[in-house]
Write a protein that holds these residues in place. Structure first.
Motif, PDB file in Angstrom:
ATOM      1  N   ILE A   3       0.803  -1.224   0.000  1.00 26.03           N
ATOM      2  CA  ILE A   3       0.000   0.000   0.000  1.00 26.03           C
ATOM      3  C   ILE A   3       0.842   1.284   0.000  1.00 26.03           C
ATOM      4  CG2 ILE A   3      -1.722   1.328   1.305  1.00 26.03           C
ATOM      5  CD1 ILE A   3      -3.037  -1.392   1.988  1.00 26.03           C
ATOM      6  N   PRO A   4       1.847   1.440   0.867  1.00 27.73           N
ATOM      7  CA  PRO A   4       2.591   2.712   0.848  1.00 27.73           C
ATOM      8  C   PRO A   4       3.306   2.984  -0.479  1.00 27.73           C
ATOM      9  CG  PRO A   4       3.045   1.501   2.863  1.00 27.73           C
ATOM     10  CD  PRO A   4       2.285   0.579   1.966  1.00 27.73           C
ATOM     11  N   THR A   5       3.922   1.958  -1.050  1.00 29.47           N
ATOM     12  CA  THR A   5       4.625   2.141  -2.320  1.00 29.47           C
ATOM     13  C   THR A   5       3.650   2.479  -3.430  1.00 29.47           C
ATOM     14  OG1 THR A   5       6.284   0.563  -1.591  1.00 29.47           O
ATOM     15  CG2 THR A   5       6.226   1.055  -3.939  1.00 29.47           C
ATOM     16  N   THR A   6       2.537   1.762  -3.466  1.00 32.26           N
ATOM     17  CA  THR A   6       1.521   2.027  -4.489  1.00 32.26           C
ATOM     18  C   THR A   6       0.979   3.440  -4.353  1.00 32.26           C
ATOM     19  OG1 THR A   6       0.933  -0.319  -4.494  1.00 32.26           O
ATOM     20  CG2 THR A   6      -0.648   1.200  -5.487  1.00 32.26           C
ATOM     21  N   ALA A   7       0.673   3.857  -3.138  1.00 33.85           N
ATOM     22  CA  ALA A   7       0.147   5.205  -2.917  1.00 33.85           C
ATOM     23  C   ALA A   7       1.172   6.265  -3.319  1.00 33.85           C
ATOM     24  CB  ALA A   7      -0.261   5.387  -1.461  1.00 33.85           C
ATOM     25  N   ALA A   8       2.442   6.030  -3.045  1.00 34.58           N
ATOM     26  CA  ALA A   8       3.485   6.985  -3.427  1.00 34.58           C
ATOM     27  C   ALA A   8       3.624   7.083  -4.943  1.00 34.58           C
ATOM     28  CB  ALA A   8       4.822   6.589  -2.796  1.00 34.58           C
ATOM     29  N   VAL A   9       3.601   5.954  -5.622  1.00 35.49           N
ATOM     30  CA  VAL A   9       3.692   5.959  -7.090  1.00 35.49           C
ATOM     31  C   VAL A   9       2.482   6.677  -7.687  1.00 35.49           C
ATOM     32  CG1 VAL A   9       3.639   4.479  -9.144  1.00 35.49           C
ATOM     33  CG2 VAL A   9       5.175   3.932  -7.258  1.00 35.49           C
ATOM     34  N   ILE A  10       1.309   6.414  -7.144  1.00 38.29           N
ATOM     35  CA  ILE A  10       0.093   7.089  -7.615  1.00 38.29           C
ATOM     36  C   ILE A  10       0.197   8.593  -7.363  1.00 38.29           C
ATOM     37  CG2 ILE A  10      -2.385   7.341  -7.227  1.00 38.29           C
ATOM     38  CD1 ILE A  10      -2.306   4.273  -6.519  1.00 38.29           C
ATOM     39  N   GLY A  11       0.692   8.973  -6.180  1.00 39.63           N
ATOM     40  CA  GLY A  11       0.879  10.388  -5.876  1.00 39.63           C
ATOM     41  C   GLY A  11       1.822  11.062  -6.852  1.00 39.63           C
ATOM     42  N   LEU A  12       2.927  10.392  -7.171  1.00 36.31           N
ATOM     43  CA  LEU A  12       3.882  10.946  -8.150  1.00 36.31           C
ATOM     44  C   LEU A  12       3.251  11.037  -9.535  1.00 36.31           C
ATOM     45  CD1 LEU A  12       7.154   9.157  -7.016  1.00 36.31           C
ATOM     46  CD2 LEU A  12       6.536  11.568  -6.700  1.00 36.31           C
ATOM     47  N   ASN A  13       2.437  10.055  -9.872  1.00 35.13           N
ATOM     48  CA  ASN A  13       1.727  10.080 -11.146  1.00 35.13           C
ATOM     49  C   ASN A  13       0.798  11.293 -11.219  1.00 35.13           C
ATOM     50  OD1 ASN A  13       0.729   8.887 -13.686  1.00 35.13           O
ATOM     51  ND2 ASN A  13      -1.140   8.575 -12.511  1.00 35.13           N
ATOM     52  N   TYR A  14       0.065  11.541 -10.140  1.00 29.99           N
ATOM     53  CA  TYR A  14      -0.815  12.709 -10.108  1.00 29.99           C
ATOM     54  C   TYR A  14      -0.016  14.014 -10.191  1.00 29.99           C
ATOM     55  CZ  TYR A  14      -5.128  10.127  -8.935  1.00 29.99           C
ATOM     56  OH  TYR A  14      -6.232   9.323  -8.956  1.00 29.99           O
ATOM     57  N   ILE A  15       1.139  14.064  -9.564  1.00 32.03           N
ATOM     58  CA  ILE A  15       1.987  15.264  -9.659  1.00 32.03           C
ATOM     59  C   ILE A  15       2.419  15.485 -11.112  1.00 32.03           C
ATOM     60  CG2 ILE A  15       4.258  16.207  -9.048  1.00 32.03           C
ATOM     61  CD1 ILE A  15       3.822  14.901  -6.246  1.00 32.03           C
ATOM     62  N   TYR A  16       2.815  14.413 -11.779  1.00 32.77           N
ATOM     63  CA  TYR A  16       3.179  14.495 -13.200  1.00 32.77           C
ATOM     64  C   TYR A  16       2.007  15.029 -14.014  1.00 32.77           C
ATOM     65  CZ  TYR A  16       3.440  12.801 -17.985  1.00 32.77           C
ATOM     66  OH  TYR A  16       3.376  12.706 -19.353  1.00 32.77           O
ATOM     67  N   LEU A  17       0.810  14.469 -13.771  1.00 31.32           N
ATOM     68  CA  LEU A  17      -0.368  14.914 -14.509  1.00 31.32           C
ATOM     69  C   LEU A  17      -0.676  16.383 -14.234  1.00 31.32           C
ATOM     70  CD1 LEU A  17      -2.590  11.758 -14.002  1.00 31.32           C
ATOM     71  CD2 LEU A  17      -1.830  12.665 -16.214  1.00 31.32           C
ATOM     72  N   ALA A  18      -0.575  16.795 -12.966  1.00 34.14           N
ATOM     73  CA  ALA A  18      -0.835  18.203 -12.618  1.00 34.14           C
ATOM     74  C   ALA A  18       0.162  19.117 -13.326  1.00 34.14           C
ATOM     75  CB  ALA A  18      -0.759  18.394 -11.106  1.00 34.14           C
ATOM     76  N   TYR A  19       1.422  18.744 -13.303  1.00 33.08           N
ATOM     77  CA  TYR A  19       2.462  19.551 -13.960  1.00 33.08           C
ATOM     78  C   TYR A  19       2.207  19.645 -15.463  1.00 33.08           C
ATOM     79  CZ  TYR A  19       6.933  20.869 -15.930  1.00 33.08           C
ATOM     80  OH  TYR A  19       7.914  21.494 -16.656  1.00 33.08           O
ATOM     81  N   HIS A  20       1.944  18.501 -16.071  1.00 34.10           N
ATOM     82  CA  HIS A  20       1.752  18.474 -17.518  1.00 34.10           C
ATOM     83  C   HIS A  20       0.489  19.263 -17.912  1.00 34.10           C
ATOM     84  CE1 HIS A  20       3.113  16.822 -21.315  1.00 34.10           C
ATOM     85  NE2 HIS A  20       1.833  16.676 -21.647  1.00 34.10           N
ATOM     86  N   HIS A  21      -0.581  19.093 -17.170  1.00 27.62           N
ATOM     87  CA  HIS A  21      -1.799  19.831 -17.474  1.00 27.62           C
ATOM     88  C   HIS A  21      -1.597  21.337 -17.269  1.00 27.62           C
ATOM     89  CE1 HIS A  21      -3.792  16.011 -17.821  1.00 27.62           C
ATOM     90  NE2 HIS A  21      -4.926  16.619 -18.096  1.00 27.62           N
ATOM     91  N   HIS A  22      -0.884  21.692 -16.222  1.00 26.03           N
ATOM     92  CA  HIS A  22      -0.605  23.114 -15.977  1.00 26.03           C
ATOM     93  C   HIS A  22       0.185  23.705 -17.137  1.00 26.03           C
ATOM     94  CE1 HIS A  22       1.409  26.618 -14.112  1.00 26.03           C
ATOM     95  NE2 HIS A  22       0.223  26.745 -13.511  1.00 26.03           N
ATOM     96  N   SER A  23       1.170  22.962 -17.638  1.00 28.89           N
ATOM     97  CA  SER A  23       1.994  23.459 -18.745  1.00 28.89           C
ATOM     98  C   SER A  23       1.187  23.599 -20.040  1.00 28.89           C
ATOM     99  CB  SER A  23       3.208  22.562 -18.967  1.00 28.89           C
ATOM    100  OG  SER A  23       2.812  21.310 -19.497  1.00 28.89           O
ATOM    101  N   LEU A  24       0.070  22.853 -20.161  1.00 24.24           N
ATOM    102  CA  LEU A  24      -0.808  22.954 -21.334  1.00 24.24           C
ATOM    103  C   LEU A  24      -1.979  23.912 -21.095  1.00 24.24           C
ATOM    104  CD1 LEU A  24      -1.019  19.160 -22.286  1.00 24.24           C
ATOM    105  CD2 LEU A  24       0.327  20.945 -23.440  1.00 24.24           C
ATOM    106  N   SER A  25      -1.949  24.620 -19.958  1.00 24.32           N
ATOM    107  CA  SER A  25      -3.031  25.532 -19.555  1.00 24.32           C
ATOM    108  C   SER A  25      -4.370  24.810 -19.440  1.00 24.32           C
ATOM    109  CB  SER A  25      -3.136  26.719 -20.530  1.00 24.32           C
ATOM    110  OG  SER A  25      -1.949  27.470 -20.506  1.00 24.32           O
ATOM    111  N   MET A  71      -0.721  11.931   1.726  1.00 27.86           N
ATOM    112  CA  MET A  71      -0.977  12.228   3.140  1.00 27.86           C
ATOM    113  C   MET A  71      -1.211  10.972   3.987  1.00 27.86           C
ATOM    114  SD  MET A  71      -0.463  15.213   3.987  1.00 27.86           S
ATOM    115  CE  MET A  71      -1.094  15.066   5.638  1.00 27.86           C
ATOM    116  N   MET A  72      -1.406   9.844   3.335  1.00 27.15           N
ATOM    117  CA  MET A  72      -1.622   8.613   4.111  1.00 27.15           C
ATOM    118  C   MET A  72      -0.395   8.270   4.951  1.00 27.15           C
ATOM    119  SD  MET A  72      -3.847   6.005   1.806  1.00 27.15           S
ATOM    120  CE  MET A  72      -2.440   5.562   0.864  1.00 27.15           C
ATOM    121  N   ALA A  73       0.799   8.522   4.438  1.00 32.60           N
ATOM    122  CA  ALA A  73       2.016   8.182   5.184  1.00 32.60           C
ATOM    123  C   ALA A  73       2.141   8.999   6.474  1.00 32.60           C
ATOM    124  CB  ALA A  73       3.247   8.340   4.298  1.00 32.60           C
TER     125      ALA A  73
END
Length: 162
Positions: free
Chosen positions: A62-84, A99-101
């Motif tokens: 669970i912790p590793t999966t949640a961290a990978v998912i969190g990083l994935n969401y950060i990537y998506l947020a960054y990429h979407h922000h860069s595309l406005s 925040m689960m950790a």
């Protein structure tokens, strides 16, 4: 929903499904596994052994999966922000997953430590009733965590559909 590249859509879908999987995993521990252990009428050692098996399996994934998912969401947020494009749902989804950790360490940590100490024999020996009380407390506190990745899945889906 604006046109997104297949990799971004797959990444968002993976984050949403991953968040939902983590939420379901946590729910199964709090709603099914721990209550079933408490009803089996075993000794303190049996309860501790059963809790430790469930805890260890969850800790392994669970912790590793949640961290990978969190990083994935950060990537998506960054990429979407860069595309406005709308990105705040992905950023908040990352936050709720990550925040689960700290929640586990700060809120559930003392209970984990008492149970782990009793399992390993390095902590204070616990009576059966004390083990039951700690396991019930752990189950309730762990149930709160269910809503963190669930919120991430909902926010990820909301952002994907924008």
């Amino acid at each position: 929903m604006p046109f997104l590249s297949t990799p971004l859509t797959l990444s968002a879908t993976g984050g949403i499904l991953g968040s939902a999987w983590v939420s379901g995993s946590l729910a199964s521990l709090s709603i099914c596994a721990i209550p079933a252990l408490l009803q089996c009428g075993t000794t303190a050692e049996g309860l501790l052994r059963g809790w430790h098996l469930q805890y260890s399996r969850g800790l392994a994934h669970i912790p590793t999966t949640a961290a990978v998912i969190g990083l994935n969401y950060i990537y998506l947020a960054y990429h979407h922000h860069s595309l406005s494009l709308e990105w705040r749902g992905y950023a908040t989804a990352a936050f709720t997953n990550l925040m689960m950790a700290p929640f586990t360490l700060i809120v559930i940590g003392a209970t984990n430590n008492r149970l782990l100490g009793a399992v390993s024999g390095t902590g204070k020996p616990l009576t059966e009733s004390a083990v039951r009380v700690l396991m019930e407390k752990w189950s309730k506190l762990s149930a709160v965590r269910v809503f963190m990745p669930l919120a991430g899945a909902i926010l990820g889906l909301w952002n994907l559909l924008q």
